[in-house]
Design a protein around this motif. Structure first.
Motif, PDB file in Angstrom:
ATOM      1  N   GLU A 110       0.835  -1.204   0.000  1.00 57.98           N
ATOM      2  CA  GLU A 110       0.000   0.000   0.000  1.00 57.98           C
ATOM      3  C   GLU A 110       0.869   1.252   0.000  1.00 57.98           C
ATOM      4  O   GLU A 110       0.564   2.229  -0.703  1.00 57.98           O
ATOM      5  N   LYS A 111       1.947   1.251   0.755  1.00 58.28           N
ATOM      6  CA  LYS A 111       2.844   2.405   0.810  1.00 58.28           C
ATOM      7  C   LYS A 111       3.455   2.681  -0.563  1.00 58.28           C
ATOM      8  O   LYS A 111       3.502   3.839  -1.010  1.00 58.28           O
ATOM      9  N   LYS A 112       3.901   1.630  -1.240  1.00 57.77           N
ATOM     10  CA  LYS A 112       4.517   1.814  -2.557  1.00 57.77           C
ATOM     11  C   LYS A 112       3.486   2.299  -3.572  1.00 57.77           C
ATOM     12  O   LYS A 112       3.782   3.149  -4.424  1.00 57.77           O
ATOM     13  N   ARG A 113       2.263   1.766  -3.513  1.00 55.07           N
ATOM     14  CA  ARG A 113       1.207   2.243  -4.420  1.00 55.07           C
ATOM     15  C   ARG A 113       0.948   3.735  -4.227  1.00 55.07           C
ATOM     16  O   ARG A 113       0.803   4.481  -5.205  1.00 55.07           O
ATOM     17  N   GLU A 114       0.876   4.158  -2.975  1.00 52.06           N
ATOM     18  CA  GLU A 114       0.633   5.572  -2.699  1.00 52.06           C
ATOM     19  C   GLU A 114       1.770   6.440  -3.239  1.00 52.06           C
ATOM     20  O   GLU A 114       1.535   7.513  -3.808  1.00 52.06           O
ATOM     21  N   GLU A 115       3.001   5.987  -3.064  1.00 50.29           N
ATOM     22  CA  GLU A 115       4.157   6.728  -3.581  1.00 50.29           C
ATOM     23  C   GLU A 115       4.091   6.828  -5.104  1.00 50.29           C
ATOM     24  O   GLU A 115       4.310   7.901  -5.683  1.00 50.29           O
ATOM     25  N   LEU A 116       3.792   5.704  -5.747  1.00 53.05           N
ATOM     26  CA  LEU A 116       3.745   5.678  -7.207  1.00 53.05           C
ATOM     27  C   LEU A 116       2.573   6.480  -7.750  1.00 53.05           C
ATOM     28  O   LEU A 116       2.670   7.083  -8.830  1.00 53.05           O
ATOM     29  N   TYR A 117       1.463   6.520  -7.017  1.00 56.88           N
ATOM     30  CA  TYR A 117       0.316   7.329  -7.433  1.00 56.88           C
ATOM     31  C   TYR A 117       0.761   8.781  -7.638  1.00 56.88           C
ATOM     32  O   TYR A 117       0.431   9.408  -8.650  1.00 56.88           O
ATOM     33  N   THR A 121       0.789  10.542 -11.380  1.00 53.57           N
ATOM     34  CA  THR A 121      -0.075  11.685 -11.670  1.00 53.57           C
ATOM     35  C   THR A 121       0.737  12.950 -11.969  1.00 53.57           C
ATOM     36  O   THR A 121       0.277  13.829 -12.685  1.00 53.57           O
ATOM     37  N   GLU A 122       1.946  13.014 -11.425  1.00 52.15           N
ATOM     38  CA  GLU A 122       2.803  14.165 -11.693  1.00 52.15           C
ATOM     39  C   GLU A 122       3.441  14.071 -13.077  1.00 52.15           C
ATOM     40  O   GLU A 122       3.549  15.082 -13.788  1.00 52.15           O
ATOM     41  N   TRP A 127      -4.268  11.724 -17.389  1.00 50.61           N
ATOM     42  CA  TRP A 127      -4.798  10.596 -16.637  1.00 50.61           C
ATOM     43  C   TRP A 127      -6.239  10.897 -16.222  1.00 50.61           C
ATOM     44  O   TRP A 127      -6.641  12.055 -16.124  1.00 50.61           O
ATOM     45  N   GLY A 128      -6.999   9.838 -16.025  1.00 52.15           N
ATOM     46  CA  GLY A 128      -8.381   9.985 -15.607  1.00 52.15           C
ATOM     47  C   GLY A 128      -8.811   8.794 -14.783  1.00 52.15           C
ATOM     48  O   GLY A 128      -8.257   7.699 -14.914  1.00 52.15           O
ATOM     49  N   VAL A 129      -9.794   9.005 -13.935  1.00 53.20           N
ATOM     50  CA  VAL A 129     -10.334   7.951 -13.092  1.00 53.20           C
ATOM     51  C   VAL A 129     -11.854   7.947 -13.220  1.00 53.20           C
ATOM     52  O   VAL A 129     -12.491   8.999 -13.177  1.00 53.20           O
TER      53      VAL A 129
END
Length: 254
Positions: A110-117, A121-122, A127-129
């Motif tokens: 979860e931590k890595k996903r948040e970092e990569l998010y 996005t930067e 991008w779109g959700v």
């Protein structure tokens, strides 16, 4: 001669580009503490090189279809849970993008996903959700709801893609060339990026719902059918965000 603690600080502060110089400088220092630092640095560089090679392999489809212009990866999160929305992500990465550690979101912490998010996005060109509610899932079924979320994510892109790389599906009602790739989130950097955006967005939604419906522990199970979730469902009945079409085996509603 530099003290070991000072050398340790240098290694800890060094970027990957600076590491080879430190290894060369202290490689002949026979103090055990220094040799441990050198060995650890060499291992880090080898792992980094291996990751760069893995990411390069994830660009296979992006290179294969580069003549189509902007390449968009599309993936979803949340088809299987008993509660909460289904979410889709659509991402157009820059050409030759090599963001490290992108992968099938389920293979990341979860931590890595948040970092990569934040990185995705930067750095993304666009991008779109897309988010489709539990009520809509019950109305049109989960497959059609997934397609709807994907179409919504694609429409939100500020750049029109020339081609879509999708995780295993062909989306109806989209007038853009589509390439379905089985297990695409582990084979394409664009689809992997989309899977991370979808997963992080949905997990954040479920954590927010956990503050409203705490008995189901949505913050931990994210709406999936864990033993504790099912037990709470049987004890307290469904919440407003439960998918009625998914919980028929666990509760009977009048």
């Amino acid at each position: 001669m530099d003290k070991v603690d000072k050398i340790k600080e240098l290694f800890q502060a060094a970027s990957p580009d600076e590491m080879p110089e430190l290894i060369a400088k202290y490689g002949q220092d026979h103090r055990r503490g220094v040799q441990k630092l050198v060995d650890a640095a060499e291992k880090r560089l080898k792992l980094l090189e291996k990751e760069k090679q893995r990411i390069e392999s994830l660009r296979f489809y992006e290179k294969k279809y580069e003549d189509y212009g902007a390449i968009c990866g599309v993936d979803e999160a949340g088809r299987g849970p008993l509660a909460g929305p289904v979410v889709a992500g659509a991402v157009i990465l820059p050409k030759n993008c090599s963001i490290l550690y992108i992968n099938d979101s389920k293979k990341l912490s979860e931590k890595k996903r948040e970092e990569l998010y934040d990185v995705i996005t930067e750095q993304a060109l666009a991008w779109g959700v897309g988010i489709v509610s539990p009520a809509r899932i019950d109305e049109i079924n989960i497959l059609q709801a997934t397609y709807e979320a994907m179409r919504e994510a694609i429409v939100k892109l500020s750049v029109r893609p020339g081609i879509l790389l999708n995780d295993a599906v062909t989306i109806p009602g989209v007038d853009i060339l589509q390439i379905p790739i089985v297990k695409g989130d582990a084979k394409s950097i664009s689809i992997g990026a989309a899977s991370i955006l979808a997963k992080v967005t949905r997990d954040r939604i479920m954590r927010n719902y956990d503050t409203l419906f705490s008995v189901y522990d949505f913050g931990l199970n994210k709406g999936y059918g864990s033993a504790g979730h099912i037990e709470a469902l049987k004890k307290y009945g469904p919440s407003p965000i439960h998918r009625r079409s998914f919980i028929k085996n666990f509760v009977t509603e009048g």
